[in-house]
Design a protein around this motif. Structure first.
Motif, PDB file in Angstrom:
ATOM      1  N   ALA A  21       0.830  -1.204   0.000  1.00  0.00           N
ATOM      2  CA  ALA A  21       0.000   0.000   0.000  1.00  0.00           C
ATOM      3  C   ALA A  21       0.865   1.255   0.000  1.00  0.00           C
ATOM      4  CB  ALA A  21      -0.929  -0.014   1.212  1.00  0.00           C
ATOM      5  N   PHE A  22       1.960   1.243   0.741  1.00  0.00           N
ATOM      6  CA  PHE A  22       2.859   2.399   0.791  1.00  0.00           C
ATOM      7  C   PHE A  22       3.518   2.638  -0.570  1.00  0.00           C
ATOM      8  CE2 PHE A  22       7.013   4.263   2.564  1.00  0.00           C
ATOM      9  CZ  PHE A  22       6.511   5.556   2.482  1.00  0.00           C
ATOM     10  N   GLU A  23       3.909   1.557  -1.240  1.00  0.00           N
ATOM     11  CA  GLU A  23       4.494   1.711  -2.574  1.00  0.00           C
ATOM     12  C   GLU A  23       3.490   2.358  -3.526  1.00  0.00           C
ATOM     13  OE1 GLU A  23       7.465   1.448  -3.328  1.00  0.00           O
ATOM     14  OE2 GLU A  23       8.477  -0.095  -2.143  1.00  0.00           O
ATOM     15  N   GLU A  24       2.226   1.957  -3.444  1.00  0.00           N
ATOM     16  CA  GLU A  24       1.199   2.553  -4.293  1.00  0.00           C
ATOM     17  C   GLU A  24       0.978   4.019  -3.926  1.00  0.00           C
ATOM     18  OE1 GLU A  24      -0.368   1.517  -6.902  1.00  0.00           O
ATOM     19  OE2 GLU A  24       0.351  -0.551  -6.939  1.00  0.00           O
ATOM     20  N   LEU A  25       1.023   4.313  -2.627  1.00  0.00           N
ATOM     21  CA  LEU A  25       0.838   5.698  -2.197  1.00  0.00           C
ATOM     22  C   LEU A  25       1.951   6.581  -2.739  1.00  0.00           C
ATOM     23  CD1 LEU A  25      -0.765   7.729  -0.476  1.00  0.00           C
ATOM     24  CD2 LEU A  25       0.679   7.086   1.463  1.00  0.00           C
ATOM     25  N   VAL A 368      -6.326   0.912  -1.143  1.00  0.00           N
ATOM     26  CA  VAL A 368      -5.907   1.390   0.184  1.00  0.00           C
ATOM     27  C   VAL A 368      -5.146   2.706   0.043  1.00  0.00           C
ATOM     28  CG1 VAL A 368      -4.458   0.900   2.191  1.00  0.00           C
ATOM     29  CG2 VAL A 368      -5.854  -0.911   1.190  1.00  0.00           C
ATOM     30  N   ALA A 369      -4.231   2.758  -0.904  1.00  0.00           N
ATOM     31  CA  ALA A 369      -3.446   3.984  -1.112  1.00  0.00           C
ATOM     32  C   ALA A 369      -4.348   5.157  -1.464  1.00  0.00           C
ATOM     33  CB  ALA A 369      -2.406   3.752  -2.213  1.00  0.00           C
ATOM     34  N   GLU A 370      -5.373   4.927  -2.273  1.00  0.00           N
ATOM     35  CA  GLU A 370      -6.303   5.991  -2.632  1.00  0.00           C
ATOM     36  C   GLU A 370      -7.049   6.516  -1.418  1.00  0.00           C
ATOM     37  OE1 GLU A 370      -7.159   4.432  -7.214  1.00  0.00           O
ATOM     38  OE2 GLU A 370      -8.571   3.989  -5.599  1.00  0.00           O
TER      39      GLU A 370
END
Length: 377
Positions: A21-25, A368-370
């Motif tokens: 999720a952090f990588e996507e954020l 999740v990142a969104e």
């Protein structure tokens, strides 16, 4: 407020989900930074770790009590860091006993709280939902039936899909064995004892005893164990030393490949059972708690099954061995049945396909990142 967030994740599965999720954020908000608590994957993704995940990843009363001063110290230091650094949002992953207490402190600071991986309110302490509503801004559920349990409670909940649903359909057994350097023709059993030292102590010796029994009836049997990122190989060595006649290969992480290489698996109850289900490999689920934790759990938990796969299936799809039933004799007998009884094996595999289909499509980490980006403003 700086463009940073607070992330807290504990055991291996939470570390994995949070890191993705952090990588996507970071793709959505280049330059975003994170501090908090995490394991090796989150730290590799760039988390500034104020404490390692291993320090808060404990289960059961007898496991928690010795570490309680350290756990409370970490809780206090995180709250202090949040008050000083004022992150734009907090992503708290699983570990409800710790993270909900932290969420209450963050709420007082006006920091939006996104909770990822819902507490099991459907299994016990259903009254927690209204308490959750007071401290959590957004609850992100990974199981398809969880969202409805929050209806009418005041909790803003969303099913984002299960993060393990990202994985493509499993490949052939021979491919995984080749990747792990295992002979292709031998009977292969995966042993998945968990990601905590306390789980190793209670579960791994019995698994190895079961392996001895399986090898006695199947001399060609080989065994393979994924070593969780939260553990070190040296922690497994004392147990293996007592079973030198059993051929055991250790693999750092890579639970997916280890399970994929197997004909059947002995799996500690938890996320690992879902990983095994997604790989469409027959399994036997085992778990052991301290007797005090078990007795307390019996008083509080009101569900028909404890294995996540069976809860999703709505029936006893895979064998569940808990406490005394998790004996080497029962483990070996159930694995032998899955290896030798074609009808039993096929019936379980069909059910596992249904479980896989129920978990939603890929994209959980992005969703999740969104949610976090939206909370950041």
């Amino acid at each position: 407020m700086s463009d940073e967030i607070l992330i807290v994740a504990g055991e291996a599965s939470g570390d994995l989900h949070a890191s993705r999720a952090f990588e996507e954020l970071k793709r959505l908000r280049p330059g975003v930074r994170a501090f908090g608590v995490g394991g090796p994957l989150l730290r590799a993704a760039g988390l500034e770790a104020l404490a390692p995940a291993e320090d808060i990843s404990v289960m059961g009363l007898t496991e928690v009590l010795p570490k309680l001063p350290r756990i409370l110290g970490i809780l206090s230091s995180l709250a202090s860091a949040a008050a000083e650094r004022r992150p734009r949002a907090a992503l708290l992953v699983d570990l409800p006993d710790f993270n909900l207490r932290l969420a209450a402190k963050l709420k007082k600071l006006g920091i939006p709280v996104i909770f990822y991986v819902s507490p099991t309110i459907w299994a016990w302490r259903k009254g927690r939902a209204r308490k959750i509503a007071k401290v959590v801004d957004r609850m992100l559920c990974i199981l398809p039936f969880e969202e409805r349990f929050y209806e009418g409670t005041g909790v803003s909940a969303r099913f984002v899909g299960h993060p393990l649903a990202e994985r493509p359909p499993p490949g052939p057994v021979d491919r995984y064995r080749a990747e792990l350097g295992l002979p292709a023709s031998r009977t292969t059993v995966a042993l998945v004892p968990g990601s905590r030292a306390s789980e190793l102590k209670r579960i791994f010796p019995a698994m190895l005893d079961a392996a001895e029994r399986i090898r006695a009836s199947r001399p060609d049997a080989q065994f393979v164990v994924p070593v969780a990122p939260t553990l070190d190989r040296s922690q497994l060595e004392p147990y293996l030393a007592a079973h030198r006649t059993v051929e055991v290969k250790l693999v750092d992480g890579r639970t997916e490949e280890v399970v994929g290489a197997s004909d059947a698996a002995l799996v500690k109850s938890g996320t690992s059972t879902l990983e095994t289900a997604l790989m469409l490999r027959p399994m036997v689920v085992v778990y052991k708690l301290s007797w005090l934790s078990y007795l307390v759990g019996r008083l509080l938990v009101r569900i028909a099954h404890f294995a996540l796969v069976n809860i999703l299936a709505g029936r006893g799809l895979v064998p569940e061995l808990l406490q005394r039933e998790a004996s080497p004799e029962r483990m070996a007998a159930e694995v032998e049945r899955l290896l030798g009884d074609r009808a039993a094996r096929d019936a379980q595999l069909q059910g596992l396909r249904e479980v896989r289909d129920s978990l939603g499509g890929p994209g959980a980490a992005r969703r999740v990142a969104e949610e976090v980006a939206r909370a950041m403003g």
